[in-house]
Write an enzyme that holds these catalytic residues in place. Structure first.
Site, mmCIF file in Angstrom:
data_model
loop_
_atom_site.group_PDB
_atom_site.id
_atom_site.type_symbol
_atom_site.label_atom_id
_atom_site.label_comp_id
_atom_site.label_asym_id
_atom_site.label_seq_id
_atom_site.Cartn_x
_atom_site.Cartn_y
_atom_site.Cartn_z
ATOM 1 C CE LYS A 123 35.365 -89.396 16.450
ATOM 2 N NZ LYS A 123 35.438 -90.242 17.618
ATOM 3 C CE LYS A 206 39.590 -82.918 17.645
ATOM 4 N NZ LYS A 206 38.571 -83.525 18.345
ATOM 5 C CE LYS A 209 42.109 -90.946 19.408
ATOM 6 N NZ LYS A 209 42.159 -91.427 20.762
HETATM 7 P P1 TYM Z 1 39.175 -88.656 23.077
HETATM 8 O O1 TYM Z 1 39.621 -90.063 23.334
HETATM 9 O O2 TYM Z 1 39.004 -88.217 21.678
HETATM 10 O O3 TYM Z 1 40.152 -87.661 23.772
HETATM 11 C C1 TYM Z 1 40.518 -87.828 25.128
HETATM 12 C C2 TYM Z 1 40.668 -86.480 25.815
HETATM 13 O O4 TYM Z 1 41.643 -85.698 25.137
HETATM 14 C C3 TYM Z 1 41.102 -84.425 24.831
HETATM 15 N N1 TYM Z 1 41.681 -83.946 23.543
HETATM 16 C C4 TYM Z 1 42.243 -82.758 23.400
HETATM 17 N N2 TYM Z 1 42.447 -81.742 24.266
HETATM 18 C C5 TYM Z 1 43.086 -80.650 23.779
HETATM 19 N N3 TYM Z 1 43.500 -80.530 22.505
HETATM 20 C C6 TYM Z 1 43.312 -81.520 21.603
HETATM 21 N N4 TYM Z 1 43.750 -81.391 20.353
HETATM 22 C C7 TYM Z 1 42.656 -82.696 22.043
HETATM 23 N N5 TYM Z 1 42.312 -83.861 21.428
HETATM 24 C C8 TYM Z 1 41.717 -84.608 22.376
HETATM 25 C C9 TYM Z 1 39.602 -84.663 24.707
HETATM 26 O O5 TYM Z 1 38.873 -83.468 24.890
HETATM 27 C C10 TYM Z 1 39.360 -85.662 25.805
HETATM 28 O O6 TYM Z 1 39.203 -85.028 27.050
HETATM 29 N N6 TYM Z 1 34.322 -88.951 24.098
HETATM 30 C C11 TYM Z 1 35.624 -88.852 24.690
HETATM 31 C C12 TYM Z 1 35.945 -89.996 25.607
HETATM 32 C C13 TYM Z 1 34.935 -90.241 26.684
HETATM 33 C C14 TYM Z 1 34.746 -89.455 27.842
HETATM 34 C C15 TYM Z 1 33.700 -90.097 28.554
HETATM 35 C C16 TYM Z 1 35.329 -88.298 28.331
HETATM 36 C C17 TYM Z 1 34.041 -91.268 26.704
HETATM 37 N N7 TYM Z 1 33.293 -91.174 27.866
HETATM 38 C C18 TYM Z 1 33.228 -89.589 29.755
HETATM 39 C C19 TYM Z 1 34.879 -87.795 29.550
HETATM 40 C C20 TYM Z 1 33.829 -88.436 30.251
HETATM 41 C C21 TYM Z 1 36.651 -88.847 23.561
HETATM 42 O O7 TYM Z 1 36.413 -89.346 22.485
HETATM 43 O O8 TYM Z 1 37.831 -88.355 23.905
#
Ligand code: TYM
Length: 346
Positions: A123, A206, A209
């Protein structure tokens, strides 16, 4: 000492996870996370699901868009099957204990740990000096999100694995430094057929968004025609489908579409291949489009309906935050007490 807080190594099972309200929810979020959140919702287990708006602002967010995205994400949670009467649904900024514990964790985590995070490297890119300090400290806030509830299980997609390992490292170091057994060593729950959904344009990337190509992903707000069109155009290879999972090795695009089918249809990859082995993609893609539309279209319709009454969404978020604070506040007080802050733990 606050007696309401558990301090032993046998922690009551509790589930926490979060999603950033920083743009459209997509199929990767749904299959890797949201659908799994719904699967884990039960009467026996406490589940907390959070819209992590404070994580979102680690990169610039237009304020009006952030508000809209937070409410839309909440609508998505509910439309996908999360029930505010069963799960605690809230946005992170309404529970200040997340940021307060994150500060303590900023003082526990080491610079070197943060520098190794692949998401930070991706990032921040080449211009790390220009990235926000919040983006660098992001995983410490994530550890706080989880540990402020003494959560024991965290359902996420594959890409969050390293952050969850860091959460375990922070808990371990805190417990060790202060000679306590206070924070649980959380288990990541990375399960199902689609823990890493890949781009429809490039099977080595992957689904995300931030991909400039909208055709690379299915958004949860896409209508039935758009979903079918994106699947029809998804990149594949010229061969037919194999009858066994082994035949998908070295075929990332084919494997991705089979994984998505399996996750949407609640089947294993082996079960899917037993049915579709030998078929060409020209036959399989319409089958995939059917199951995708069947499962996703009702969610997007329900999201749109819920978004017509944003005051109800705001009420759900405020109520969830209140419930979350009841758990978080004694854990923060006890943490401050352990650390040696005067006036804490009263
Ligand atoms: P974020 O917002 O990028 O994504 C949310 C969730 O979606 C999953 N994900 C995917 N799973 C499968 N294939 C994909 N292409 C894909 N893209 C996204 C992510 O693995 C995630 O589970 N840091 C985290 C948010 C967060 C969080 C937390 C998660 C903040 N605090 C505490 C768990 C516990 C994030 O940016 O996810």
């Amino acid at each position: 000492m606050n007696e309401a807080v558990q301090t032993s190594s046998t922690f009551t099972p509790r589930v926490f996870s979060g999603i950033q309200p920083s743009g459209n929810l997509h199929l990767g979020n749904y299959l890797g996370a949201l659908k799994r959140f719904v699967d884990m919702q039960s009467d026996e287990l406490q589940t907390l699901y959070c819209m992590v708006d404070m994580h979102a602002i680690t990169v610039w967010q237009n304020p009006a868009d952030l508000q809209q995205a937070t409410r839309e994400l909440c609508a998505g949670f509910i439309a996908a099957g999360l029930d505010p009467a069963k799960s605690i649904l809230f946005n992170q900024s309404q529970v200040p204990e997340h940021a307060q514990l994150a500060w303590v964790f900023n003082c526990v985590a080491r610079m070197g740990w943060m520098q190794r995070m692949t998401q930070w490297k991706d990032k921040a890119g080449k211009n790390q000096q220009n990235a926000s300090l919040g983006l660098f400290a992001y995983p410490a806030l994530m550890a706080a999100d989880i540990l402020i509830y003494h959560a024991t299980q965290v359902p996420v997609g594959e890409d969050q694995k390293q952050h969850l390992e860091l959460t375990r490292d922070i808990a371990t170091k805190f417990n060790h430094d202060y000679g306590v057994d206070f924070f649980p060593i959380t288990e990541p729950v990375i399960e199902g057929a689609a823990t890493r959904v890949m781009s429809f344009r490039d099977g080595s990337k992957k689904m995300s968004k931030s991909d400039p190509s909208d055709a690379s992903r299915i958004n949860m707000t896409d209508d039935a025609d758009t979903i079918a069109k994106k699947i029809r155009k998804a990149k594949t290879d010229p061969d037919g489908l194999p009858s066994e999972a082994k035949g998908l090795e070295e075929r990332p695009e084919a494997r991705n579409l089979v994984n998505i089918y399996a996750a949407l249809a609640d089947k294993t990859v082996d079960q899917v291949l037993a049915d579709v082995g030998g078929k060409q993609f020209s036959e399989f893609k319409p089958m995939l489009a059917d199951v995708a539309v069947e499962k996703l279209a009702p969610i997007s319709t329900e999201m749109a309906r819920l978004m017509q009454d944003t005051s109800e969404i705001d009420r759900i978020l405020a109520h969830g935050a209140q419930q979350a604070r009841e758990i978080a506040s004694p854990i923060l007080a006890r943490t401050y007490e352990i650390v040696g802050m005067v006036g804490a733990g009263k």
